[in-house]
Design an enzyme around this catalytic site. Structure first.
Site, PDB file in Angstrom:
ATOM      1  N   LYS A  55      -8.116  -0.815  -9.367  1.00  0.00           N
ATOM      2  CA  LYS A  55      -8.801  -1.443  -8.235  1.00  0.00           C
ATOM      3  C   LYS A  55      -9.988  -0.576  -7.810  1.00  0.00           C
ATOM      4  CE  LYS A  55      -7.765  -2.743  -3.399  1.00  0.00           C
ATOM      5  NZ  LYS A  55      -8.597  -1.794  -2.647  1.00  0.00           N
ATOM      6  N   HIS A 109     -13.433  -1.709  -1.547  1.00  0.00           N
ATOM      7  CA  HIS A 109     -12.586  -1.233  -0.452  1.00  0.00           C
ATOM      8  C   HIS A 109     -12.981  -1.886   0.878  1.00  0.00           C
ATOM      9  CE1 HIS A 109      -9.464   2.009  -0.494  1.00  0.00           C
ATOM     10  NE2 HIS A 109      -9.503   1.787   0.810  1.00  0.00           N
ATOM     11  N   TYR A 129      -2.297   5.659  -4.409  1.00  0.00           N
ATOM     12  CA  TYR A 129      -3.290   6.722  -4.327  1.00  0.00           C
ATOM     13  C   TYR A 129      -2.660   7.946  -4.980  1.00  0.00           C
ATOM     14  CZ  TYR A 129      -5.778   4.120  -0.647  1.00  0.00           C
ATOM     15  OH  TYR A 129      -6.475   3.181   0.067  1.00  0.00           O
ATOM     16  N   THR A 170      -5.789   2.656  -7.108  1.00  0.00           N
ATOM     17  CA  THR A 170      -7.070   2.599  -6.389  1.00  0.00           C
ATOM     18  C   THR A 170      -7.958   3.730  -6.872  1.00  0.00           C
ATOM     19  OG1 THR A 170      -6.199   1.478  -4.451  1.00  0.00           O
ATOM     20  CG2 THR A 170      -8.178   2.784  -4.129  1.00  0.00           C
ATOM     21  N   SER A 201       0.817  -1.207   0.000  1.00  0.00           N
ATOM     22  CA  SER A 201       0.000   0.000   0.000  1.00  0.00           C
ATOM     23  C   SER A 201       0.858   1.267   0.000  1.00  0.00           C
ATOM     24  CB  SER A 201      -0.886  -0.004   1.254  1.00  0.00           C
ATOM     25  OG  SER A 201      -1.499   1.265   1.438  1.00  0.00           O
TER      26      SER A 201
END
Length: 346
Positions: free
Chosen positions: A234, A258, A130, A156, A106
């Site tokens: 995603k 999520h 992100y 994402t 992440s």
């Protein structure tokens, strides 16, 4: 305590993690309808088992974007692994490599990309991104990940703002002072303001409004200009967005809501999977996360068209139990259950 199934690890984590940490990991948005539906939807799906099929030899390996993994379960991107285990994402990377599967690291890791790479050289890793208003920071992250040998970039798409997770708001959740969002440490001055509902990003230890809510499909072209890595998107839940993803040249789609942490009352991911697979028609690989708790869930997802599934919360429970070893146990249980379900379903 003998760990027989994934809910044993969940019970352990709930008992031994600090309440605020447990509630952060467990949180869903609003009424948690979608979070719970992710699990319930699997329970409504039934097998049509076939008999006398010679299941004495079974091969559960698969390939994702051309790389072989030992079985079709990878580790989904989740933040702040040090909350579950002191070694954090380094333990996650080592467990994934030991089990020969994919780990998606992440943006909000509590270890740097460099530390994650060094912990498990040669492991299959993708990097989850992100996009922040500070585009230079996002660009730098993508280029760092590629230079370090990450093999895929996971964008994402479902987090222009953070969903309202009530327990986190009540608890005033924030990272303990000794933990940092390591990959973005230099990109932002860490926010010292007190949490409030309006500061939608307070609980990531980043300034409020640091995420870029203006991101569109055109930004996939921008990402493509930065990296040679395959791009996986995603957070797709509809055939319309699946079509757009293919049209914009992504290599993979992760059907995801999520973990029910963003928009409440959207579809369960296993239900959305069917629509996405149909729309994509084999042009890109389709994966799914959310609600997978048993090996039979993995088989259901594959039967409905997923190439591979990714687990989020169960990975954190494994870490909370015994770090790298606990996460390997979780993966091993899923692997054994998956193999058994395949055999019994013929």
């Amino acid at each position: 305590m003998s760990m027989v199934c994934l809910s044993d690890f969940e019970a352990y984590a709930k008992k031994y993690l600090p309440k605020i940490t447990w509630e952060y990991f467990a949180a869903g948005a609003d009424d948690c309808t979608t979070r719970d539906e992710n699990i319930l939807a699997y329970k409504r799906i039934r097998f049509r088992p076939r008999m006398l099929r010679d299941v004495s030899m079974m091969d559960i390996r698969t390939k994702i974007l051309g790389t072989e993994i030992s079985f079709p379960v990878g580790i989904a991107p989740t933040g702040f692994h040090q909350l579950a285990w002191p070694d954090g994402e380094k333990s996650t990377a080592r467990a994934a490599r030991a089990m020969n599967t994919c780990y998606i690291a992440s943006t909000y890791s509590t270890c740097t990309l460099e530390e994650i790479s060094a912990a498990a050289p040669g492991g299959l890793r993708w990097f989850q991104l992100y996009i922040h208003r500070n585009r230079a920071a996002s660009q730098q992250l993508v280029q760092r990940a590629e230079a370090l040998g990450f093999q895929g970039l996971v964008l994402t798409a479902d987090l222009p703002y953070t969903g309202k997770r009530r327990d986190d708001v009540r608890n005033g959740f924030r990272l303990p002072p000794h933990m940092k969002v390591k990959n973005l440490e230099r990109a932002f001055e860490v926010c010292k303001m007190s949490p409030s509902f309006h500061s939608l990003h307070w609980h990531y230890g980043l300034p409020p409004n640091s995420l870029d809510p203006s991101v569109t499909w055109n930004d996939i072209y921008w990402l493509r200009s930065l990296t040679h890595l395959p791009i996986i998107i995603k957070g797709i839940l509809t055939k319309e967005d699946a079509e757009l993803a293919v049209r914009h040249g992504v290599q993979g789609i992760i059907v995801s809501n999520h973990g029910g942490r963003q928009l409440d009352e959207g579809p369960a991911t296993i239900d959305a999977l069917v629509e996405v697979v149909e729309a994509v028609q084999g042009r890109v690989e389709v994966y799914v996360d959310g609600g997978i708790r048993k090996g039979s869930d993995v088989l259901k997802a594959l039967a409905l068209g997923a190439k591979c599934v990714f687990i989020g919360r169960p990975a954190l429970w494994g870490l909370a139990y015994k770090g790298e070893e606990g996460l390997q146990d979780v993966l091993r249980i899923l692997q054994d259950e998956f193999r058994l379900s395949m055999a019994l379903a013929g």
